[in-house]
Design a protein around this motif. Structure first.
Motif, PDB file in Angstrom:
ATOM      1  N   PRO A   1       0.857  -1.185   0.000  1.00  0.00           N
ATOM      2  CA  PRO A   1       0.000   0.000   0.000  1.00  0.00           C
ATOM      3  C   PRO A   1       0.895   1.239   0.000  1.00  0.00           C
ATOM      4  O   PRO A   1       1.647   1.467   0.948  1.00  0.00           O
ATOM      5  CB  PRO A   1      -0.786  -0.111   1.317  1.00  0.00           C
TER       6      PRO A   1
ATOM      7  N   SER B   1      -1.754   4.533   1.114  1.00  0.00           N
ATOM      8  CA  SER B   1      -3.169   4.156   0.974  1.00  0.00           C
ATOM      9  C   SER B   1      -3.712   3.320   2.128  1.00  0.00           C
ATOM     10  O   SER B   1      -4.928   3.175   2.250  1.00  0.00           O
ATOM     11  CB  SER B   1      -3.375   3.376  -0.333  1.00  0.00           C
ATOM     12  N   MET B   2      -2.862   2.785   2.979  1.00  0.00           N
ATOM     13  CA  MET B   2      -3.340   1.854   3.991  1.00  0.00           C
ATOM     14  C   MET B   2      -4.300   2.511   4.978  1.00  0.00           C
ATOM     15  O   MET B   2      -5.175   1.852   5.547  1.00  0.00           O
ATOM     16  CB  MET B   2      -2.149   1.237   4.737  1.00  0.00           C
ATOM     17  N   HIS B   3      -4.155   3.815   5.177  1.00  0.00           N
ATOM     18  CA  HIS B   3      -5.008   4.519   6.128  1.00  0.00           C
ATOM     19  C   HIS B   3      -6.449   4.665   5.631  1.00  0.00           C
ATOM     20  O   HIS B   3      -7.320   5.086   6.394  1.00  0.00           O
ATOM     21  CB  HIS B   3      -4.421   5.896   6.451  1.00  0.00           C
TER      22      HIS B   3
ATOM     23  N   GLY C   1      -7.808  -4.620   6.965  1.00  0.00           N
ATOM     24  CA  GLY C   1      -6.678  -4.418   6.076  1.00  0.00           C
ATOM     25  C   GLY C   1      -5.503  -5.319   6.375  1.00  0.00           C
ATOM     26  O   GLY C   1      -4.983  -6.012   5.485  1.00  0.00           O
ATOM     27  N   TYR C   2      -5.065  -5.348   7.619  1.00  0.00           N
ATOM     28  CA  TYR C   2      -3.882  -6.137   7.952  1.00  0.00           C
ATOM     29  C   TYR C   2      -4.174  -7.629   7.958  1.00  0.00           C
ATOM     30  O   TYR C   2      -3.308  -8.434   7.598  1.00  0.00           O
ATOM     31  CB  TYR C   2      -3.304  -5.676   9.295  1.00  0.00           C
TER      32      TYR C   2
ATOM     33  N   ALA D   1      -4.369  -8.610   4.170  1.00  0.00           N
ATOM     34  CA  ALA D   1      -3.031  -8.514   3.568  1.00  0.00           C
ATOM     35  C   ALA D   1      -2.161  -9.682   4.008  1.00  0.00           C
ATOM     36  O   ALA D   1      -1.437 -10.277   3.190  1.00  0.00           O
ATOM     37  CB  ALA D   1      -2.378  -7.191   3.965  1.00  0.00           C
TER      38      ALA D   1
ATOM     39  N   LEU E   1       4.758  -0.628   3.596  1.00  0.00           N
ATOM     40  CA  LEU E   1       4.050   0.646   3.660  1.00  0.00           C
ATOM     41  C   LEU E   1       4.976   1.726   3.109  1.00  0.00           C
ATOM     42  O   LEU E   1       6.105   1.879   3.577  1.00  0.00           O
ATOM     43  CB  LEU E   1       3.672   0.993   5.099  1.00  0.00           C
TER      44      LEU E   1
ATOM     45  N   MET F   1       1.204  -1.211  12.374  1.00  0.00           N
ATOM     46  CA  MET F   1       1.347  -2.443  11.600  1.00  0.00           C
ATOM     47  C   MET F   1       1.819  -3.574  12.501  1.00  0.00           C
ATOM     48  O   MET F   1       1.295  -4.699  12.444  1.00  0.00           O
ATOM     49  CB  MET F   1       2.319  -2.238  10.441  1.00  0.00           C
TER      50      MET F   1
END
Length: 286
Positions: A125, A128-130, A137-138, A141, A153, A200
């Motif tokens: 990402p 974009s991860m936010h 998300g995590y 992924a 990231l 993360m």
């Protein structure tokens, strides 16, 4: 920035409904492609080394936008599946990545993407991860990564005016949008980046974090800078008449104080972490 303040901001971003997140940059897509800076090549080279990427790697990119980071990694010759829900960004990414046959761009959200379990060497990402709810998300992924795969990231912080121009522009902001007139100093930006990397790890899915950052300076014309500002969320949310008046005075200030040009600096950073074996349930509490 305090940790709790950062978490509150992230809750607000990822908590928007999916339709709003998908179309957030729709009015600024072309300006985003034209004015947002690339990731510094030396930083990308460090990421490639840290993540052990090669021409045979397979990468999943989450929220590729117009392909800002995609082309830098595609030059390895690796295969990439790039997810982008915004239709304008999707079209731009197709065009920008047309010379890379190993890149496949998909017009979909990460949430809606059909998971390929343990199919990728890296998940990327780039700024974009936010936009994705953290637990989802995590977890997703991690499940997409092969054993020992890397989560990458990549960040470009907002560009900041330098020196005397920063002081001159502060008066413009006081007239039109005082809340936007503060500049993030290096200490604040490093604290934000450290918090993002820490989250993360806190997810319980990744470990062995490697991180680095780099400061870069660039020159923009007045019009380029105004186009750039129009791609940032805080400016997209301004009432139109306020934004127009603010931009007009910023442009005039740059013409008068900088002969039409402005020097900007920005901090880029990466976080690379290894997927943990038999990753446990997320402990992240935003």
């Amino acid at each position: 920035m305090e940790d709790q303040e950062l978490r509150q901001i992230l809750r607000g971003i990822a908590g928007r409904n999916l339709e709003e997140r998908t179309h957030w940059y729709l009015p600024a897509a072309e300006a985003y492609d034209a004015t947002r800076p690339k990731y510094p090549p030396e930083l990308v080279d460090e990421v490639i080394q840290s993540a052990g990427l090669t021409g045979s790697s397979r990468i999943l990119e989450i929220g590729c936008g117009p392909g800002t980071a995609t082309t830098a990694f595609a030059q390895l010759g690796c295969r990439m599946v790039c997810l982008e829900p915004n239709p304008e960004f999707y079209a731009l990414a197709l065009s920008n990545c047309r010379l890379f046959p190993g890149v496949r761009v998909c017009n979909t959200t990460f949430e809606g993407w059909d998971l390929e379990v343990e199919a990728f060497d890296a998940v990327l990402p780039a700024s974009s991860m936010h936009w994705i709810p953290f637990r989802l998300g995590y977890d997703k992924a991690s499940r997409a990564l092969r054993d020992g795969g890397r989560m990458i990231l990549l960040w470009n912080k907002e560009l900041q005016p330098c020196g005397a121009m920063r002081d001159a522009l502060s008066c413009v902001y006081e007239r039109h949008a005082p809340s936007l007139g503060h500049a993030e100093d290096a200490i604040t930006q490093e604290a934000i980046l450290a918090g993002l990397g820490g989250m993360m790890l806190e997810s319980g899915r990744f470990g062995t974090l490697l991180t680095a950052s780099l400061q870069t300076s660039v020159d923009y014309t007045a019009d380029q800078y105004i186009s750039l500002l129009g791609t940032y969320s805080s400016y997209l949310q301004l009432e139109r008449s306020t934004r127009n008046a603010l931009f007009a005075d910023i442009r005039q200030c740059i013409l008068e104080q900088g002969a039409g040009e402005i020097r900007l600096s920005y901090r880029s950073a990466y976080h690379v972490a290894r997927k943990l074996p038999a990753a446990g349930a997320s402990a992240l509490a935003l």
